[in-house]
Design a protein around this motif. Structure first.
Motif, PDB file in Angstrom:
ATOM      1  N   LEU A 129     -52.545 -13.130 -41.653  1.00  0.00           N
ATOM      2  CA  LEU A 129     -51.669 -12.329 -42.497  1.00  0.00           C
ATOM      3  C   LEU A 129     -50.220 -12.373 -42.044  1.00  0.00           C
ATOM      4  CD1 LEU A 129     -53.913  -9.133 -42.840  1.00  0.00           C
ATOM      5  CD2 LEU A 129     -53.634 -10.968 -44.523  1.00  0.00           C
ATOM      6  N   LEU A 130     -49.330 -12.411 -43.026  1.00  0.00           N
ATOM      7  CA  LEU A 130     -47.908 -12.218 -42.797  1.00  0.00           C
ATOM      8  C   LEU A 130     -47.501 -11.016 -43.632  1.00  0.00           C
ATOM      9  CD1 LEU A 130     -45.098 -12.921 -41.784  1.00  0.00           C
ATOM     10  CD2 LEU A 130     -44.910 -14.598 -43.648  1.00  0.00           C
ATOM     11  N   LEU A 131     -47.191  -9.917 -42.961  1.00  0.00           N
ATOM     12  CA  LEU A 131     -46.861  -8.671 -43.646  1.00  0.00           C
ATOM     13  C   LEU A 131     -45.372  -8.635 -43.961  1.00  0.00           C
ATOM     14  CD1 LEU A 131     -49.666  -8.112 -42.462  1.00  0.00           C
ATOM     15  CD2 LEU A 131     -48.903  -5.804 -41.898  1.00  0.00           C
ATOM     16  N   LEU A 132     -45.037  -8.647 -45.245  1.00  0.00           N
ATOM     17  CA  LEU A 132     -43.648  -8.526 -45.695  1.00  0.00           C
ATOM     18  C   LEU A 132     -43.428  -7.060 -46.052  1.00  0.00           C
ATOM     19  CD1 LEU A 132     -43.486 -11.640 -48.063  1.00  0.00           C
ATOM     20  CD2 LEU A 132     -43.012 -11.540 -45.612  1.00  0.00           C
ATOM     21  N   ASP A 133     -42.775  -6.333 -45.167  1.00  0.00           N
ATOM     22  CA  ASP A 133     -42.683  -4.891 -45.352  1.00  0.00           C
ATOM     23  C   ASP A 133     -41.397  -4.372 -44.729  1.00  0.00           C
ATOM     24  OD1 ASP A 133     -45.047  -2.739 -46.152  1.00  0.00           O
ATOM     25  OD2 ASP A 133     -43.507  -1.877 -44.863  1.00  0.00           O
ATOM     26  N   ARG A 134     -40.838  -3.330 -45.323  1.00  0.00           N
ATOM     27  CA  ARG A 134     -39.578  -2.790 -44.814  1.00  0.00           C
ATOM     28  C   ARG A 134     -39.766  -1.898 -43.596  1.00  0.00           C
ATOM     29  NH1 ARG A 134     -37.886   1.871 -49.258  1.00  0.00           N
ATOM     30  NH2 ARG A 134     -39.880   3.002 -49.217  1.00  0.00           N
ATOM     31  N   ASN A 135     -40.997  -1.401 -43.375  1.00  0.00           N
ATOM     32  CA  ASN A 135     -41.251  -0.458 -42.301  1.00  0.00           C
ATOM     33  C   ASN A 135     -41.957  -1.154 -41.139  1.00  0.00           C
ATOM     34  OD1 ASN A 135     -42.356   1.695 -40.653  1.00  0.00           O
ATOM     35  ND2 ASN A 135     -41.958   3.079 -42.372  1.00  0.00           N
ATOM     36  N   ALA A 136     -41.203  -1.510 -40.123  1.00  0.00           N
ATOM     37  CA  ALA A 136     -41.754  -2.253 -38.993  1.00  0.00           C
ATOM     38  C   ALA A 136     -42.788  -1.435 -38.222  1.00  0.00           C
ATOM     39  CB  ALA A 136     -40.628  -2.691 -38.061  1.00  0.00           C
ATOM     40  N   GLU A 137     -42.548  -0.127 -38.103  1.00  0.00           N
ATOM     41  CA  GLU A 137     -43.471   0.723 -37.351  1.00  0.00           C
ATOM     42  C   GLU A 137     -44.830   0.798 -38.042  1.00  0.00           C
ATOM     43  OE1 GLU A 137     -43.772   5.314 -35.633  1.00  0.00           O
ATOM     44  OE2 GLU A 137     -41.881   4.557 -36.435  1.00  0.00           O
ATOM     45  N   LYS A 138     -44.821   1.028 -39.358  1.00  0.00           N
ATOM     46  CA  LYS A 138     -46.080   1.075 -40.101  1.00  0.00           C
ATOM     47  C   LYS A 138     -46.785  -0.274 -40.065  1.00  0.00           C
ATOM     48  CE  LYS A 138     -45.154   4.795 -43.419  1.00  0.00           C
ATOM     49  NZ  LYS A 138     -45.057   5.132 -44.862  1.00  0.00           N
ATOM     50  N   ALA A 139     -46.007  -1.351 -40.139  1.00  0.00           N
ATOM     51  CA  ALA A 139     -46.600  -2.692 -40.095  1.00  0.00           C
ATOM     52  C   ALA A 139     -47.287  -2.935 -38.755  1.00  0.00           C
ATOM     53  CB  ALA A 139     -45.536  -3.745 -40.344  1.00  0.00           C
ATOM     54  N   ALA A 140     -46.642  -2.512 -37.669  1.00  0.00           N
ATOM     55  CA  ALA A 140     -47.226  -2.694 -36.337  1.00  0.00           C
ATOM     56  C   ALA A 140     -48.520  -1.891 -36.199  1.00  0.00           C
ATOM     57  CB  ALA A 140     -46.220  -2.274 -35.271  1.00  0.00           C
ATOM     58  N   THR A 141     -48.527  -0.675 -36.745  1.00  0.00           N
ATOM     59  CA  THR A 141     -49.724   0.161 -36.694  1.00  0.00           C
ATOM     60  C   THR A 141     -50.868  -0.475 -37.477  1.00  0.00           C
ATOM     61  OG1 THR A 141     -48.400   2.174 -36.462  1.00  0.00           O
ATOM     62  CG2 THR A 141     -50.668   2.442 -37.228  1.00  0.00           C
ATOM     63  N   LEU A 142     -50.544  -1.003 -38.649  1.00  0.00           N
ATOM     64  CA  LEU A 142     -51.565  -1.654 -39.461  1.00  0.00           C
ATOM     65  C   LEU A 142     -52.104  -2.904 -38.772  1.00  0.00           C
ATOM     66  CD1 LEU A 142     -53.188  -1.993 -42.053  1.00  0.00           C
ATOM     67  CD2 LEU A 142     -51.193  -3.116 -43.078  1.00  0.00           C
ATOM     68  N   ILE A 143     -51.223  -3.701 -38.202  1.00  0.00           N
ATOM     69  CA  ILE A 143     -51.654  -4.920 -37.506  1.00  0.00           C
ATOM     70  C   ILE A 143     -52.600  -4.578 -36.362  1.00  0.00           C
ATOM     71  CG2 ILE A 143     -50.857  -6.777 -36.000  1.00  0.00           C
ATOM     72  CD1 ILE A 143     -48.409  -7.044 -37.824  1.00  0.00           C
ATOM     73  N   ALA A 144     -52.247  -3.542 -35.603  1.00  0.00           N
ATOM     74  CA  ALA A 144     -53.104  -3.137 -34.477  1.00  0.00           C
ATOM     75  C   ALA A 144     -54.488  -2.722 -34.961  1.00  0.00           C
ATOM     76  CB  ALA A 144     -52.443  -1.993 -33.706  1.00  0.00           C
TER      77      ALA A 144
END
Length: 287
Positions: free
Chosen positions: A38-53
């Motif tokens: 997955l490559l997450l294209l998202d404006r919220n880096a914190e939420k993206a990091a949480t989702l990736i984890a």
């Protein structure tokens, strides 16, 4: 639960915009279950990091990365397009959307709802198309709530959220049909009606009253995203889309032909889309 498909995306990279929203999270999870990276294209880096984890904990073999993209900030949209063209993913899912949000004019001059739902996604699709990237657009039944207006392209004078949003989705869907006319690599999908941030636009008191009813009446995001996942595997021809089979709301995903936009209007949409794209290239590629 993995879905049955004739092909596999095991080890292939799928880029998803709006990945941390209610529908986006379930979509990413479903794609990870299919073996995609997955490559997450998202404006919220914190939420993206949480989702990736969370996804990596559930799917140990998963590779997931994040690229900051704010669809109202065209510099980030262009940077994302450059990155996607340099390292093309297997597919780009245009999932991000905005409904009843505070309105403002972006640096491009376009209304923010129009830019989030059409201008930026179309630009991304237009840029990656020639690099062999599969484009999966998330449309909406709202596209049929109004017809386009050449005198108010982005509906900046309108206030009805359903029509403003529907107009932008109408542009995205039918511009992409024209862009991919006679070619493969496009799927237009829609999730029906589901409980996400887009549906949470009512006043809080009303929303908390209707939320339990919506959960009972409409599919959850986990179910609603199935049509989008199917679009990663299956092409749509001109004016075809994939969505719930019963009244565009319930049931298994099914492909059908749309009769919601006449040829003259569709041609005008395509012409406007290309004009906007060329203006953006002329402006931002020189900076």
């Amino acid at each position: 639960m993995r879905m049955k498909h004739s092909e596999s995306i095991q080890g292939k990279t799928v880029a998803v915009s709006g990945s941390t929203g209610g529908l986006g999270r379930e979509l990413c999870r479903a794609l990870a279950a299919e073996g995609a990276h997955l490559l997450l294209l998202d404006r919220n880096a914190e939420k993206a990091a949480t989702l990736i984890a969370a996804l990596e904990a559930e799917f140990p073999a998963l590779t997931a990365t994040h690229l900051t993209v704010d669809l109202t900030d065209f510099a980030t949209v262009k940077a994302a397009a450059d990155a996607l063209c340099e390292h093309p993913p297997y597919a780009l899912v245009l999932n991000a959307g905005a409904y009843a949000v505070p309105r403002f004019r972006c640096d491009t001059g376009w209304d923010n709802v129009f830019q989030i739902n059409f201008v930026a996604p179309y630009y991304l699709a237009r840029r990656v198309k020639d690099h062999g990237v599969r484009v999966v657009a998330v449309g909406s039944i709202a596209h049929n709530y109004s017809k386009t207006d050449p005198n108010d392209v982005d509906f900046s004078t309108r206030r009805a959220a359903s029509k403003v949003y529907g107009n932008a989705k109408r542009y995205l869907m039918f511009a992409l049909y024209d862009l991919f006319r006679g070619e493969t690599g496009l799927s237009v999908t829609h999730p029906g009606i589901t409980l996400t941030g887009i549906t949470a636009h009512y006043p809080k008191a009303i929303y908390w009253l209707i939320k339990p009813c919506m959960r009972l009446l409409f599919p959850a995001p986990k179910t609603a995203c199935r049509a989008i996942v199917q679009g990663v595997f299956e092409d749509c021809g001109e004016n075809e889309w994939i969505g719930p089979c019963l009244f565009d709301v319930w049931g298994k995903p099914k492909k059908r032909i749309l009769h919601t936009c006449k040829p003259a209007e569709a041609a005008a949409i395509a012409h406007t889309a290309e004009k906007i794209y060329e203006e953006l290239r002329n402006t931002y590629d020189r900076e």
